[in-house]
Motif scaffolding. Structure first.
Motif, mmCIF file in Angstrom:
data_model
loop_
_atom_site.group_PDB
_atom_site.id
_atom_site.type_symbol
_atom_site.label_atom_id
_atom_site.label_comp_id
_atom_site.label_asym_id
_atom_site.label_seq_id
_atom_site.Cartn_x
_atom_site.Cartn_y
_atom_site.Cartn_z
ATOM 1 N N VAL A 302 0.855 -1.189 0.000
ATOM 2 C CA VAL A 302 0.000 0.000 0.000
ATOM 3 C C VAL A 302 0.890 1.237 0.000
ATOM 4 C CG1 VAL A 302 -1.785 1.284 1.223
ATOM 5 C CG2 VAL A 302 -1.833 -1.227 1.217
ATOM 6 N N LEU A 303 0.691 2.124 -0.978
ATOM 7 C CA LEU A 303 1.494 3.331 -1.097
ATOM 8 C C LEU A 303 0.619 4.556 -0.843
ATOM 9 C CD1 LEU A 303 3.608 2.588 -4.311
ATOM 10 C CD2 LEU A 303 4.165 2.079 -1.924
ATOM 11 N N GLY A 304 1.226 5.608 -0.394
ATOM 12 C CA GLY A 304 0.529 6.873 -0.277
ATOM 13 C C GLY A 304 0.403 7.389 1.139
ATOM 14 N N TYR A 305 0.493 6.542 2.125
ATOM 15 C CA TYR A 305 0.414 6.964 3.529
ATOM 16 C C TYR A 305 -0.824 7.831 3.777
ATOM 17 C CZ TYR A 305 5.195 5.350 3.307
ATOM 18 O OH TYR A 305 6.312 4.589 3.094
ATOM 19 N N VAL A 306 -1.886 7.548 3.058
ATOM 20 C CA VAL A 306 -3.115 8.320 3.174
ATOM 21 C C VAL A 306 -4.115 7.587 4.054
ATOM 22 C CG1 VAL A 306 -5.074 9.271 1.884
ATOM 23 C CG2 VAL A 306 -2.755 9.385 0.922
ATOM 24 N N SER A 307 -4.066 6.261 4.006
ATOM 25 C CA SER A 307 -5.042 5.443 4.725
ATOM 26 C C SER A 307 -4.328 4.307 5.425
ATOM 27 C CB SER A 307 -6.084 4.879 3.762
ATOM 28 O OG SER A 307 -6.740 5.924 3.077
ATOM 29 N N ARG A 308 -4.922 3.873 6.517
ATOM 30 C CA ARG A 308 -4.381 2.707 7.225
ATOM 31 C C ARG A 308 -5.428 1.594 7.227
ATOM 32 N NH1 ARG A 308 -6.737 2.777 12.315
ATOM 33 N NH2 ARG A 308 -7.505 4.841 12.982
ATOM 34 N N GLN A 309 -4.908 0.371 7.212
ATOM 35 C CA GLN A 309 -5.807 -0.776 7.153
ATOM 36 C C GLN A 309 -6.502 -0.987 8.496
ATOM 37 O OE1 GLN A 309 -3.899 -4.459 6.115
ATOM 38 N NE2 GLN A 309 -5.758 -5.687 6.318
ATOM 39 N N VAL A 310 -7.759 -1.423 8.426
ATOM 40 C CA VAL A 310 -8.493 -1.851 9.617
ATOM 41 C C VAL A 310 -9.106 -3.227 9.324
ATOM 42 C CG1 VAL A 310 -8.997 0.452 10.473
ATOM 43 C CG2 VAL A 310 -10.575 -0.614 8.863
ATOM 44 N N GLY A 311 -9.095 -4.101 10.311
ATOM 45 C CA GLY A 311 -9.645 -5.435 10.130
ATOM 46 C C GLY A 311 -8.756 -6.311 9.261
ATOM 47 N N LYS A 312 -9.294 -7.439 8.839
ATOM 48 C CA LYS A 312 -8.540 -8.400 8.046
ATOM 49 C C LYS A 312 -8.967 -8.331 6.585
ATOM 50 C CE LYS A 312 -8.081 -11.736 11.839
ATOM 51 N NZ LYS A 312 -8.364 -13.124 12.279
ATOM 52 N N GLN A 313 -8.001 -8.432 5.704
ATOM 53 C CA GLN A 313 -8.338 -8.529 4.295
ATOM 54 C C GLN A 313 -8.896 -9.925 3.996
ATOM 55 O OE1 GLN A 313 -5.250 -8.234 5.403
ATOM 56 N NE2 GLN A 313 -4.129 -10.028 4.692
ATOM 57 N N ILE A 314 -9.701 -10.006 2.981
ATOM 58 C CA ILE A 314 -10.315 -11.277 2.582
ATOM 59 C C ILE A 314 -9.920 -11.572 1.141
ATOM 60 C CG2 ILE A 314 -12.503 -12.480 2.160
ATOM 61 C CD1 ILE A 314 -13.752 -10.716 4.324
ATOM 62 N N GLY A 315 -9.462 -12.796 0.899
ATOM 63 C CA GLY A 315 -9.178 -13.207 -0.469
ATOM 64 C C GLY A 315 -7.821 -12.807 -0.990
ATOM 65 N N PHE A 316 -6.853 -12.556 -0.099
ATOM 66 C CA PHE A 316 -5.490 -12.243 -0.542
ATOM 67 C C PHE A 316 -4.543 -13.303 -0.012
ATOM 68 C CE2 PHE A 316 -1.300 -10.266 -0.088
ATOM 69 C CZ PHE A 316 -1.110 -9.779 -1.383
ATOM 70 N N PHE A 317 -3.667 -13.811 -0.883
ATOM 71 C CA PHE A 317 -2.719 -14.848 -0.508
ATOM 72 C C PHE A 317 -1.308 -14.278 -0.429
ATOM 73 C CE2 PHE A 317 -6.373 -16.831 -2.372
ATOM 74 C CZ PHE A 317 -6.627 -17.904 -1.532
ATOM 75 N N GLU A 318 -0.506 -14.953 0.382
ATOM 76 C CA GLU A 318 0.806 -14.404 0.699
ATOM 77 C C GLU A 318 1.707 -14.265 -0.515
ATOM 78 O OE1 GLU A 318 1.193 -18.819 0.838
ATOM 79 O OE2 GLU A 318 -0.286 -17.335 1.474
ATOM 80 N N ASP A 319 1.406 -14.958 -1.613
ATOM 81 C CA ASP A 319 2.238 -14.838 -2.812
ATOM 82 C C ASP A 319 1.650 -13.866 -3.837
ATOM 83 O OD1 ASP A 319 0.073 -16.386 -3.403
ATOM 84 O OD2 ASP A 319 1.208 -18.119 -4.116
ATOM 85 N N GLY A 320 0.629 -13.101 -3.431
ATOM 86 C CA GLY A 320 0.106 -12.049 -4.292
ATOM 87 C C GLY A 320 -1.151 -12.391 -5.057
ATOM 88 N N TRP A 321 -1.530 -13.659 -5.132
ATOM 89 C CA TRP A 321 -2.751 -14.041 -5.840
ATOM 90 C C TRP A 321 -3.968 -13.548 -5.052
ATOM 91 C CZ3 TRP A 321 -2.352 -16.118 -10.592
ATOM 92 C CH2 TRP A 321 -1.160 -16.764 -10.923
ATOM 93 N N ILE A 322 -5.027 -13.234 -5.773
ATOM 94 C CA ILE A 322 -6.279 -12.894 -5.116
ATOM 95 C C ILE A 322 -7.363 -13.884 -5.517
ATOM 96 C CG2 ILE A 322 -5.766 -10.455 -4.841
ATOM 97 C CD1 ILE A 322 -7.568 -9.881 -7.259
ATOM 98 N N ALA A 323 -8.326 -14.067 -4.623
ATOM 99 C CA ALA A 323 -9.464 -14.940 -4.872
ATOM 100 C C ALA A 323 -10.484 -14.215 -5.757
ATOM 101 C CB ALA A 323 -10.097 -15.334 -3.542
#
Length: 422
Positions: A302-323
């Motif tokens: 995540v680039l931009g330092y504009v927003s911070r994550q809250v909660g858990k992401q869904i459908g993202f894998f550690e090697d970059g693939w998405i569901a």
């Protein structure tokens, strides 16, 4: 010439190669007078005495089988065999008759190799050997079983049996080889090389004898692709109930003892695997927690330092693939006016794609035909400072089959999320 293997075994190597390739129920040869006679006689005379301390099987049970893998320590003739194994002479001959190149002896302490001594009443259930040595990352390919019994009768049991498939008695093919002195049975080991021997029943005046052999196991770094079935330990099939156990038959004392022994052995196996299941379930649970924790920690850049994550992401894998459905929550720490999503499709997964979603309340949709490569999606948004919002990506494609399982069937990588503030 190898000083260990007999002259006749060398001279017949081409014939033995043909027999090995064509014998059934799986590739094997039986070679009588296998070793030089002086070596065979020396191995018999130096054979180590039975030791209860070594008579422990893979289930931790003490029994009627002694295994001694310290060949160098037994005697000069065993040392000569050891030297032949380690200097490559034995394996070169073995490769010439099996057609398997680059064979490597498993060495001492090789999961059950060495001298084997089986006392009266011992048996070896039909089994498939473990197929992979995970210590050295080698595939098990060949067993060489050399028998050292100058006095033996086939009626005493203990004959090595090779089976086509003991699970299908109607079509099973069996070949049996009594363990006579200086006889070697050499056979491939894979997922159809079933073998074992039936219970030893020595006459009363022969109770001092035992079934003696030298077991040598050989490996390669690779094996044919068609033989790879996944790594496994030894698989056993217990001997069936005695043939005499039929409707209307008198249950003799001997029949009762046989049935009781077989049922007790099955119960022991069931208990062993029950305990193993409980142990492995605890391990799997622990690893699952660790795995899920690692997944939770995996986030796209995540680039931009504009927003911070809250909660858990869904459908993202550690090697970059998405569901097929990805979502990720944020809090805007500065006003957000634009979000760039950088995605990629691998070249070998060219397909028609529909990529849609929303940034907060702002929807987007992109359609790509016969597409592969990189794609940047720019979505204008109006998200005020302090507002909660989600990035949602839903992907569809006409790929015919899953690419990798675990929902990674869309073949899209999410490489970066970039925020631009007002």
């Amino acid at each position: 010439m190898n000083a260990i293997i007999s002259k006749s075994s060398h001279e017949n190597s081409e014939l033995l190669r043909t027999q090995f390739e064509n014998n059934t129920p799986f590739k094997h040869i039986c070679v009588d007078n296998f070793l030089d006679q002086s070596i065979s006689d020396g191995l018999i005379s130096e054979f180590p005495s039975f030791s209860n301390d070594r008579a422990v099987n893979e289930f931790g049970q003490y029994g009627a089988k002694d295994v001694n893998w310290e060949l160098q320590q037994i005697g000069p003739h065993y040392k000569a065999v050891y030297d032949s194994l380690t200097n490559g002479e034995f394996t070169r001959w073995l490769s010439s008759v099996t057609g398997i190149e680059d064979l490597v002896w498993g060495g001492e302490s090789t999961y059950g190799g060495g001298t084997h001594e089986n006392l009266n009443d011992a048996e070896l259930d039909i089994h498939l050997d473990f197929n992979f040595d995970d210590r050295n990352q080698y595939h098990r390919r060949i067993n060489v079983l050399i028998y050292l019994n100058p006095e033996w009768d086939a009626d005493w049991g203990g004959s090595l049996e090779l089976h086509k498939d003991p699970r299908i008695p109607a079509t099973n093919e069996i070949k049996a080889f009594p363990p006579f002195a200086n006889r070697a049975v050499i056979h491939e080991t894979n997922d159809h090389s079933w073998h074992g021997f039936r219970r030893i029943k020595l006459p009363q005046d022969k109770q001092h004898l035992s079934r003696k052999s030298l077991a040598l196991y050989f490996y390669t770094k690779d094996r044919p692709q068609e033989e790879i079935r996944g790594n496994h330990t030894t698989h056993y099939i217990h001997w069936p109930l005695p043939d005499s156990f039929q409707t209307g038959a008198e249950v003799t004392r001997e029949m009762y003892q046989d049935i009781h022994r077989l049922i007790s052995k099955r119960d022991s196996f069931i208990n062993f695997f029950h305990d193993k299941e409980v142990e492995q379930a605890a391990t799997i649970k622990h690893l699952s927690h660790r795995f899920n924790d690692l997944l939770d920690r995996a986030t796209p850049p995540v680039l931009g330092y504009v927003s911070r994550q809250v909660g858990k992401q869904i459908g993202f894998f550690e090697d970059g693939w998405i569901a097929p459905r990805f979502s990720m929550g944020f809090v805007a720490e500065r006003p957000v006016r634009k979000v760039k999503l950088r995605l990629a499709v691998p070249d070998n997964h060219r397909a028609n794609y529909v990529i849609e979603g929303r940034i907060g309340d702002t929807p987007f949709e992109v359609k790509k035909s016969a597409f592969s490569g990189a794609i940047t999606i720019e979505c204008k948004a109006r998200i005020d400072k302090g507002a909660d919002f989600k990035i949602v990506i839903k992907t569809k494609s006409d790929l015919e089959s899953p690419v990798g399982g675990d929902q990674r069937d869309i073949a899209i990588l999410l490489q970066q999320i970039e925020f631009e503030h007002a």
